[in-house]
Write a protein that holds these residues in place. Structure first.
Motif, PDB file in Angstrom:
ATOM      1  N   PHE A 173       0.854  -1.203   0.000  1.00  0.00           N
ATOM      2  CA  PHE A 173       0.000   0.000   0.000  1.00  0.00           C
ATOM      3  C   PHE A 173       0.883   1.243   0.000  1.00  0.00           C
ATOM      4  O   PHE A 173       2.093   1.155   0.244  1.00  0.00           O
ATOM      5  CB  PHE A 173      -0.934   0.013   1.213  1.00  0.00           C
ATOM      6  CG  PHE A 173      -0.240  -0.260   2.524  1.00  0.00           C
ATOM      7  CD1 PHE A 173       0.505   0.745   3.157  1.00  0.00           C
ATOM      8  CD2 PHE A 173      -0.310  -1.514   3.141  1.00  0.00           C
ATOM      9  CE1 PHE A 173       1.154   0.503   4.349  1.00  0.00           C
ATOM     10  CE2 PHE A 173       0.344  -1.765   4.353  1.00  0.00           C
ATOM     11  CZ  PHE A 173       1.078  -0.762   4.950  1.00  0.00           C
ATOM     12  N   ALA A 174       0.250   2.377  -0.289  1.00  0.00           N
ATOM     13  CA  ALA A 174       0.993   3.637  -0.223  1.00  0.00           C
ATOM     14  C   ALA A 174       0.749   4.285   1.134  1.00  0.00           C
ATOM     15  O   ALA A 174      -0.324   4.122   1.718  1.00  0.00           O
ATOM     16  CB  ALA A 174       0.514   4.564  -1.330  1.00  0.00           C
ATOM     17  N   LEU A 175       1.718   5.005   1.637  1.00  0.00           N
ATOM     18  CA  LEU A 175       1.516   5.701   2.915  1.00  0.00           C
ATOM     19  C   LEU A 175       0.465   6.794   2.759  1.00  0.00           C
ATOM     20  O   LEU A 175       0.324   7.386   1.689  1.00  0.00           O
ATOM     21  CB  LEU A 175       2.828   6.343   3.381  1.00  0.00           C
ATOM     22  CG  LEU A 175       3.994   5.433   3.745  1.00  0.00           C
ATOM     23  CD1 LEU A 175       5.112   6.254   4.395  1.00  0.00           C
ATOM     24  CD2 LEU A 175       3.552   4.304   4.676  1.00  0.00           C
ATOM     25  N   ASP A 190      -3.713   7.865  16.579  1.00  0.00           N
ATOM     26  CA  ASP A 190      -4.795   7.042  17.075  1.00  0.00           C
ATOM     27  C   ASP A 190      -4.604   5.578  16.672  1.00  0.00           C
ATOM     28  O   ASP A 190      -3.909   5.287  15.707  1.00  0.00           O
ATOM     29  CB  ASP A 190      -6.103   7.571  16.473  1.00  0.00           C
ATOM     30  CG  ASP A 190      -7.263   7.314  17.409  1.00  0.00           C
ATOM     31  OD1 ASP A 190      -7.092   6.548  18.364  1.00  0.00           O
ATOM     32  OD2 ASP A 190      -8.343   7.881  17.158  1.00  0.00           O
ATOM     33  N   VAL A 191      -5.248   4.680  17.424  1.00  0.00           N
ATOM     34  CA  VAL A 191      -5.188   3.248  17.082  1.00  0.00           C
ATOM     35  C   VAL A 191      -5.535   3.035  15.624  1.00  0.00           C
ATOM     36  O   VAL A 191      -6.504   3.592  15.127  1.00  0.00           O
ATOM     37  CB  VAL A 191      -6.203   2.391  17.899  1.00  0.00           C
ATOM     38  CG1 VAL A 191      -5.512   1.688  19.002  1.00  0.00           C
ATOM     39  CG2 VAL A 191      -7.351   3.229  18.387  1.00  0.00           C
ATOM     40  N   GLY A 192      -4.732   2.247  14.949  1.00  0.00           N
ATOM     41  CA  GLY A 192      -5.034   1.889  13.573  1.00  0.00           C
ATOM     42  C   GLY A 192      -4.575   2.893  12.531  1.00  0.00           C
ATOM     43  O   GLY A 192      -4.804   2.699  11.331  1.00  0.00           O
ATOM     44  N   CYS A 193      -3.920   3.963  12.943  1.00  0.00           N
ATOM     45  CA  CYS A 193      -3.514   4.974  11.976  1.00  0.00           C
ATOM     46  C   CYS A 193      -2.281   4.508  11.187  1.00  0.00           C
ATOM     47  O   CYS A 193      -1.923   5.096  10.175  1.00  0.00           O
ATOM     48  CB  CYS A 193      -3.247   6.316  12.646  1.00  0.00           C
ATOM     49  SG  CYS A 193      -1.731   6.335  13.604  1.00  0.00           S
ATOM     50  N   GLY A 194      -1.627   3.470  11.637  1.00  0.00           N
ATOM     51  CA  GLY A 194      -0.495   2.932  10.877  1.00  0.00           C
ATOM     52  C   GLY A 194       0.854   3.495  11.290  1.00  0.00           C
ATOM     53  O   GLY A 194       1.645   3.940  10.467  1.00  0.00           O
TER      54      GLY A 194
END
Ligand code: ADP
Ligand code: MG
Length: 684
Positions: A258-260, A288-292
């Protein structure tokens, strides 16, 4: 000011525990609260919760047995009746409370079975002429073992008298950016140790009196300066300048599936810029949770590896370390870069060969738990330390790991990841020793999690919902209640839940993971869930951080009313990671406390980590949110980060002024509030 006079060695040692070694230190031991013993209240005017002094005549004293033996004494002042209740008492005490005796009592009024009462009030018998009342409010100080309240109050009284003679230096320069209308340091101290009887108790209790704000300003400034100096000290040692001659970071990004996001790219650019220089990076990656965050950290690690040096990622649990290791292994595989795992649960031989490869420099990317900084682990050239879920670690642990990299006279760069989002001004004060990057955007294609709050009575509907999700090819989590503090009890509860749910859902493949399981078993359970072999995972809150299974679309949190907002938000972050719509069910047991009701309302209405953190701060205060282990700011005496947040910009301004023009004042100011600075630990 002088040393403590008339204080024996034993008392001096106990006072030292309160941070008091000189008379002037006493002035900064501030009252926790006040009591108004300046006036006597009419019994008839009392209401529950109030602390008050009353006078009255004993009507009746008797021993009663209500569950346990107790002494009840009824007094009246003509305006009403009050019961005094004692669970510990002597026969002499009982005799002293004979009918007709006049008493003055001080205590907290509660509602009891017989009307209003005080439990174990302070009291004295009144004889003949009127006993004098206090003429100022009575301060109640924090206690340390063996320092009686009265003695402390007297000692502080002496130091206040000394304050009037000798000058107490005010270390704030005249140009300090203090808010207008605050008293001088001396006035503020006088007021807070001896508030006049007309002082507003409510205002003092809320910590909003100008005298408190004057001291809060100074305290926040002292902490902020300590952190700023710590950062400055850290940055004077050289680090590795990571040139990444091999272009590994670039190739890493190109090989990703994936792309950032733009926010990830920005954060990575911040880190890349730091890493390129020989000034140590100390950067907090907040999001936040899940933001990568993980992939940003991995790209930074790629830069270290591409420079021929090493990077280590430290995770708070074995579960998380292993998960990160798998992800990183897959991400780094196309580059031909091996990733080593170091955690407590490894078989000895695997561990030994991993350690050898790390010491020899054959492995450049390492993932592990706190086992990483333990004895016996040597890095060939550790240039970057990454800490995941930093709230789980102490400052000390982080420093220990960075010491590992110091062998060649170079400090490793540090990247610290946290999902505890705190507002910006607050972060700038609480984390003044760190540079901050924020990822404020989620990867594309996420569907917001729908959150529902369901009472325990409707449990069967929730179970039916799980069956439905699993039939549709989805997976679910069931998070078990927080029972007590012990892993043992929690594990037991999880096992029982797993048994019950397996019975209720015969068609569903159920798995179990809890903190008491051996690492390998945990690992198997998690892997089975990740691979879809397990459809419903029963878990304790061990899955709170990091676990990533995009096909899981349903999360049930049992006894959600017992959990804090940050924890609920973290747990919920385990679902909504794929493109499918997800649901989080908060099961609760009535009756709900007002606080629990409010928490559930907030979590149902908001999915924004920053908003939730803001409400969490209001509900609990920053001490708990930030955790005492990670910032000394949690140990504030007068200041409160949330309540006094409006002071922070001025505190920062004043800190600049002192750093630039009054560096000599800084040590004295911080010593006053933080002591020898030991609470922050030494810089590695
Ligand atoms: P956290 O910040 O909570 O640690 P993670 O790093 O675990 O979040 O990332 C959550 C999920 O999002 C992971 O499955 C990760 O691979 C994925 N992810 C991260 N960045 C992107 C992106 N830019 N596009 C798509 N998916 C991403
Ligand atoms: Mg994470």
């Amino acid at each position: 000011m002088s040393a403590l006079r008339g204080v024996g060695a034993a008392l001096a040692a106990r006072l030292a525990r309160l941070g008091v070694t000189r008379v002037s230190d006493l002035l900064f031991v501030l009252p926790l609260r006040y009591e108004d013993r300046t006036r006597v209240s009419a019994v008839g005017s009392l209401s529950p919760g109030v602390r008050a002094a009353v006078e009255g005549e004993v009507q009746l004293t008797e021993i009663a047995y209500r569950g346990r033996r107790q002494l009840l004494c009824r007094i009246s002042d003509g305006s009403g009746m009050l019961t005094l209740r004692f669970f510990h008492f002597s026969a002499a005490q009982q005799q002293g409370l004979a009918r007709g005796t006049r008493l003055r009592c001080f205590g907290e009024v509660r509602r009891g079975a017989l009307g209003l009462e005080m439990v174990h009030p302070e009291y004295r018998r009144l004889t003949g002429e009127a006993a004098p009342l206090e003429d100022t409010l009575t301060p109640i100080y924090p206690l340390t073992e063996g320092v009686p309240q009265g003695r402390l109050r007297a000692l502080i009284g002496e130091s206040l008298r000394e304050l009037d003679g000798a000058a107490l230096r005010d270390w704030l320069p005249p140009a300090a950016a203090l808010p207008p209308g605050l008293p001088s340091l001396r006035e503020a101290l006088h007021y807070l140790h001896r508030p006049p009887r007309e002082a507003q108790l409510a205002e003092l209790a809320a910590g909003r009196h100008p005298a408190q704000r004057r001291l809060a300003f100074e305290e926040l400034l002292a902490h902020h300066l300590t952190l700023r100096l710590r950062k400055r000290a850290l940055k004077t040692d050289p680090a590795w300048a990571l040139a990444d001659g091999a272009g590994l970071a670039r190739r890493f990004l190109a090989a990703l599936p994936f792309a950032l996001t733009r926010a990830q790219s920005r954060a990575l650019a911040d880190a890349q810029e730091d890493l390129a220089t020989s000034v140590p990076m100390v950067r907090l990656l907040q999001g936040d949770v899940g933001c990568g965050k993980t992939v940003v950290a991995a790209a930074a690690a790629a830069r270290a590896a591409g420079s021929g040096l090493q990077a280590a990622l430290m995770a708070p649990t074995e579960l998380l370390a292993e998960q990160h290791w798998r992800t990183w292994r897959d991400w780094f595989a196309p580059l031909g870069e091996t990733v080593a795992l170091v955690s407590g649960g490894l078989p000895p031989r695997t561990r030994r060969s991993a350690l050898e490869a790390i010491a020899g420099g054959e492995v450049r990317v390492v993932v592990g738990t706190h086992a990483l900084f333990q004895e016996g682990i040597e890095f060939a050239a550790l240039a970057l330390v990454i800490v995941d879920e930093q709230h789980r670690f102490g400052v000390q642990q982080r420093l220990r790991l960075s010491e590992k990299g110091q062998q060649q006279g170079r400090l490793p760069h540090q990247l610290i990841m946290t999902a505890t989002p705190i507002p910006r001004t607050l972060a700038m004060t609480a984390y003044a020793d760190l540079d901050i990057s924020v990822i404020d955007e989620l990867p594309p294609g996420r569907t917001p999690v729908q959150t529902v709050v369901v009472p325990e009575q409707r449990r069967s509907e929730v179970v039916a919902r799980i069956a439905q999700a699993c039939r549709a090819g989805r997976q679910a989590y069931w998070v078990c209640p927080l029972i007590g503090e012990s892993d043992e009890l929690r594990a037991q509860a999880a096992e029982e839940t797993a048994a019950r749910l397996s019975e209720a859902l015969p068609a569903v493949r159920v798995g179990l993971v809890h903190g008491r399981m051996p690492a390998a078993a945990k690992d198997r359970a998690m892997l089975a869930f990740k691979a879809g072999r397990v459809q419903l995972l029963i878990a304790t809150t061990v899955i709170e951080v990091g676990v990533d299974v995009p096909n899981a679309t349903l999360m049930v949190i049992d006894n959600a009313e017992r959990m804090g907002l940050a924890q609920l938000h973290q747990l919920r972050g385990r679902v909504g990671r794929g493109t499918e719509a997800s649901t989080c069910v908060l099961l609760y047991r009535a009756p709900l406390s007002a606080l629990a009701r409010e928490r559930l309302r907030v979590i149902r209405q908001s999915s924004d980590g920053f908003e939730i953190a803001r409400r969490d701060l209001e509900l609990r205060g920053p001490g708990e949110l930030l955790g005492t282990r990670q910032t000394g700011l949690a140990q504030l005496r007068v200041a409160d980060l949330m309540r006094d947040a409006d002071l922070l910009p001025r505190v920062q301004q004043t800190a600049e002024l002192l750093l630039a023009s009054y560096p000599d004042n800084i040590a004295a100011l911080t010593a006053r509030w933080i002591g020898a600075g030991e609470r922050y630990g030494r810089v590695g």
